[in-house]
Write an enzyme that holds these catalytic residues in place. Structure first.
Site, PDB file in Angstrom:
ATOM      1  N   LYS A 191      33.007  81.649  60.633  1.00  0.00           N
ATOM      2  CA  LYS A 191      32.955  80.458  59.787  1.00  0.00           C
ATOM      3  C   LYS A 191      31.510  80.159  59.405  1.00  0.00           C
ATOM      4  CE  LYS A 191      34.309  75.559  59.915  1.00  0.00           C
ATOM      5  NZ  LYS A 191      34.894  74.490  60.769  1.00  0.00           N
ATOM      6  N   SER A 209      38.826  72.291  59.183  1.00  0.00           N
ATOM      7  CA  SER A 209      37.790  72.791  58.298  1.00  0.00           C
ATOM      8  C   SER A 209      37.560  74.302  58.408  1.00  0.00           C
ATOM      9  CB  SER A 209      36.469  72.058  58.595  1.00  0.00           C
ATOM     10  OG  SER A 209      36.029  72.314  59.911  1.00  0.00           O
ATOM     11  N   SER A 259      39.797  71.146  63.605  1.00  0.00           N
ATOM     12  CA  SER A 259      39.410  72.094  62.563  1.00  0.00           C
ATOM     13  C   SER A 259      39.747  73.545  62.846  1.00  0.00           C
ATOM     14  CB  SER A 259      37.911  71.965  62.264  1.00  0.00           C
ATOM     15  OG  SER A 259      37.646  70.761  61.595  1.00  0.00           O
TER      16      SER A 259
END
Length: 466
Positions: A81, A157, A181
């Site tokens: 990420k 996220s 997330s």
């Protein structure tokens, strides 16, 4: 072979390398081809480094040829990420205010551990700006879409990581979780995601969201997550809040043993506080019934707390305000409008407001500590809904204001720092994935993985690839 390789778990790949059936180069080429097939339609990546990945795969292939693999995931394609530092790659965090220039010489602890174990870094995955919300869209990279229906959101996220794992663009990914997330996009995209106990996976630089923020594995199975945890939970001196090593045996050994005799609390709606859509409720209840069939003692009971969303907002919005504190007025204008709103709200809180939220957090932790003195794990839906339209923070027509309105099962356990995982246990009538959440007492990460692994072994967890 290309399609077959992208459908394999990390452990399947390692077994194939060991037997000489295929190589890390074969697997990496298959993953890169899969990314070409699915991008930019899904928009799961902000950066793909095909040449660098193939160089790493070639070096790994040579190590396997010599019978000298470098570590536990040597040659396995992984994604990261774009919140976490990765040497040689800009970390832009979904923001136009970030600058790509620089040497980028440092790895985050979890990335460093993967590098030490021979992983092949394929690319950086999308995030909303600074990871602030439960869906993945940003002014920098646009909206990330759901592999099961590209008109829908992948969640967030860590939505890019979830979408990548779901379509076979690498079996392992690193996500971050400050309010759900990892678990939110795992549930929406039909993969497995674990938020470990806070500090179990070292984090550096420290998050502006403080001790709400965790790093965790996003994978195709609980067994792969256990493998990844054995890699990334290694110590790092840069994180002063990191926990001591997990102890002998490791997470891969800890997932064995089944659920017979475990005390499982099933809370389908947190005592009626959450309206759960019927297809989600049905899939989760069916999976819980299988846990009982596997020998667990299941009781339908609710933990003793009311929705702590206001306390979470104080901590979360204050953290967001801290993230953008050093930005210029022009940079602030480029921010996601929703992020600007919560930053303005966060800046208005006082120190006493913050400490009152901490008091709420500590009381919630006490309540859950007492709850787990009776029950080994708590099971809930991961989310009360399935994936909705991409590009919006809340479902249209819901009347909700912020993403926390549709994630009531996730953020409480960031406040308490407990391990929590999302396990795919079915689909709704539109073919959209449904997630079940397993929550354990602090430090019981292996137990959470064990319960999840039992569901996979029983054929309850896991859904067909998109």
């Amino acid at each position: 072979m290309t399609t077959e390789l992208t459908g394999l778990t990390a452990q399947d790949l390692l077994d194939g390398y060991r037997k000489g059936e295929f190589s890390p180069v074969d697997a990496t080429r298959a993953v890169l081809a899969r990314i070409e097939e699915t991008e930019p339609a899904l928009n799961a990546f902000v950066r793909v480094d095909a040449q660098g990945a193939l160089r790493e795969a070639e070096a790994s292939t040579e190590r396997w040829r010599r019978g000298e693999p470098q570590g536990l995931v040597d040659g396995v394609p992984v994604t990261v990420k774009d919140i976490l530092l990765q040497r040689g790659a800009p970390t832009l965090k979904g923001s136009k205010s970030s600058r790509a220039e620089g040497t980028w010489t440092e790895d985050a602890p979890s990335v460093a551990r993967l590098r030490e174990h021979g992983a092949v870094f394929v690319g950086k995955t999308t995030t909303p700006e600074f990871g602030w919300k439960g869906v993945t869209d940003s002014p920098l990279s646009g909206a990330t879409r759901n592999p099961y229906d590209p008109s829908r959101t992948a969640g967030g996220s860590s939505g890019g990581s979830a979408a990548a794992v779901a379509v076979g663009a690498g079996p392992l990914s690193l996500g971050t979780d400050g309010g759900g997330s990892v678990r939110i996009p795992a549930a929406f995209c039909g993969i497995f995601g674990l938020k470990p106990t806070y500090g179990r996976v070292p984090l550096y630089p420290a998050s502006a969201f403080g001790t709400l923020a965790h790093v965790g594995p996003m994978t195709r199975s609980a067994a792969d997550a256990a493998l990844l945890m054995d890699v990334i939970s290694g110590p790092d001196p840069r994180d002063w809040s990191a926990l001591a090593p997990a102890g002998a045996g490791g997470f891969r050994e800890g997932i064995q043993g089944g659920v017979r005799g475990l005390r499982v609390a099933f809370s389908p709606s947190l005592g009626g506080q959450v309206a759960v859509r019927p297809p989600v409720a049905h899939a989760v209840r069916s999976a819980v019934e299988r846990l009982a069939g596997l020998g667990a003692y299941v009781e339908e009971v609710d933990p003793d707390f009311t929705d702590p969303v206001e306390a979470f907002h104080v901590l979360w919005f204050s953290g967001a305000a801290r993230v953008v504190q050093q930005l210029t007025a022009a940079q602030r204008e480029s921010l996601d409008p929703g992020l600007r709103e919560i930053c303005a709200q966060g800046a208005r809180y006082s120190a006493l407001d913050y400490l009152a939220a901490v008091d709420t957090r500590m009381d919630l932790g006490r309540r859950m500590g007492l709850f787990h003195s009776t029950y080994d794990v708590l099971v809930t839906p991961s989310l009360p809904i399935t994936a909705f339209e991409a590009g919006v923070e809340v479902p249209r027509g819901s009347g909700l204001r912020r993403w926390t309105g549709w994630t009531p099962f996730t953020y409480p356990f960031n406040l308490t720092q407990q391990p929590a995982a999302s396990v795919p246990v079915g689909v709704d009538g539109d073919g959209l994935p449904v997630g079940l959440q397993v929550v354990g007492a602090r430090h019981q990460d292996a137990l959470v993985l064990r319960v999840a692994h039992s569901l996979y072994e029983a054929g309850v967890a896991g859904i067909p690839r998109p």
